[in-house]
Design an enzyme around this catalytic site. Structure first.
Site, PDB file in Angstrom:
ATOM      1  N   ASP A 118       0.835  -1.190   0.000  1.00 34.68           N
ATOM      2  CA  ASP A 118       0.000   0.000   0.000  1.00 34.68           C
ATOM      3  C   ASP A 118       0.881   1.256   0.000  1.00 34.68           C
ATOM      4  OD1 ASP A 118      -2.110  -1.745   0.192  1.00 34.68           O
ATOM      5  OD2 ASP A 118      -2.503  -1.367   2.311  1.00 34.68           O
ATOM      6  N   ARG A 147      -0.847  -0.533  -8.843  1.00 37.27           N
ATOM      7  CA  ARG A 147      -2.255  -0.291  -8.492  1.00 37.27           C
ATOM      8  C   ARG A 147      -2.485   1.218  -8.431  1.00 37.27           C
ATOM      9  NH1 ARG A 147      -3.115  -1.291  -2.564  1.00 37.27           N
ATOM     10  NH2 ARG A 147      -3.213  -3.515  -3.005  1.00 37.27           N
TER      11      ARG A 147
END
Length: 279
Positions: A107, A158
């Site tokens: 992340d 992402r």
């Protein structure tokens, strides 16, 4: 006990419950990204403990045969202790994933950690190509340059709009401007990559744009959405043959997880409320 409103967004408190959730999602054609809740550890022992938990989780996923992978947070595995400790733990987790033919996402957190996070991703992907992926936030003004730097790195990217409330000096704060940046970043990725593109969005407009760009450029991509948000759409997209991944957090730190999300950005509370109401 997780209350009903949180249970919608959290796949239980234990590994077995998380794996059960992944199994149910797989039956609907949806793969799962499991994230052990925990972040902003300033004790190296805590960072080590969660690193070990991810190593075991990768083993458990491999043994289960589930279509699932993991996602780690930099501050969970050592960033708040030191960037070097984070990079060491990040590399160790990806190395285990590579052995198991598994996959690890990282992340992205606050903007002041972006450089150290991307440095680690670039280095680790070079040693373990296509076993690792990195989240990038379109609301940051720097993101176009970051994508240009990373476009040839052998790891997935992402792309998300970004959920952190960053100052206007380094981030776009107007929703329309963030949407514009996201569209531009998507176009860059599809024009210059033929694989490893993850569309992290619940926005139907962005998902439709990604589909058009994929057809235009002949690129593979996947869609990623959160557990508890537009799950009907997740299943519908999977039924259409699109690779869909659901990001599913689990663990006993769910209360601090929700509290921190609301403190980071007041819009997160509105987003959660809309998801609960099915809007």
């Amino acid at each position: 006990m997780i209350p009903p409103i949180a249970r919608r967004f959290v796949a239980g408190e234990s590994v077995p419950s998380a794996l059960d959730h992944a199994r149910a999602a797989n039956e609907d054609g949806v793969a799962v990204i499991l994230n052990l809740l925990g972040e902003h550890y300033d004790d190296p022992g805590d960072a080590r403990a969660d690193t070990d938990a991810y190593l075991q989780l990768l083993d458990d996923i491999a043994d289960s045969g589930l279509d699932a992978c993991v996602s780690v947070k930099p501050s969970q595995i050592g960033m708040d202790v030191s960037p070097d400790l984070f990079a060491e733990h990040y590399r160790e987790i990806v190395a285990r994933a590579d052995e198991l033919d598994a996959f690890v996402w990282c992340d992205m957190e606050d903007a002041d950690t972006t450089d150290d996070t991307l440095d680690a991703f670039e280095s680790i992907a070079a040693d373990y190509p296509w076993s690792v992926g990195q989240c990038i936030q379109s609301n940051l003004r720097r993101t176009a340059d970051d994508l240009d730097r990373l476009v040839d790195v052998p790891g997935k990217i992402r792309l998300v709009k970004g959920a952190y409330d960053e100052p206007s000096s380094i981030a776009y704060t107007d929703k329309a401007r963030v949407d514009e940046a996201y569209r531009d970043d998507l176009r860059l990725l599809f024009e210059r990559r033929d694989r490893g593109i993850a569309v992290g969005s619940h926005d139907p407009e962005m998902i439709s744009l990604a589909d058009r760009l994929a057809r235009e450029h002949g690129a593979d991509y996947e869609v990623q959405m959160l557990m508890g948000v537009r799950e009907d759409a997740q299943r519908d997209l999977a039924a259409q043959g699109i690779d869909v991944y659901q990001y599913a957090p689990y663990g006993d730190k769910w209360l601090s997880y929700f509290y921190r999300r609301v403190r980071e950005r007041k819009e997160n509370l509105t987003f959660a409320a809309r998801a609960v109401l099915g809007q």
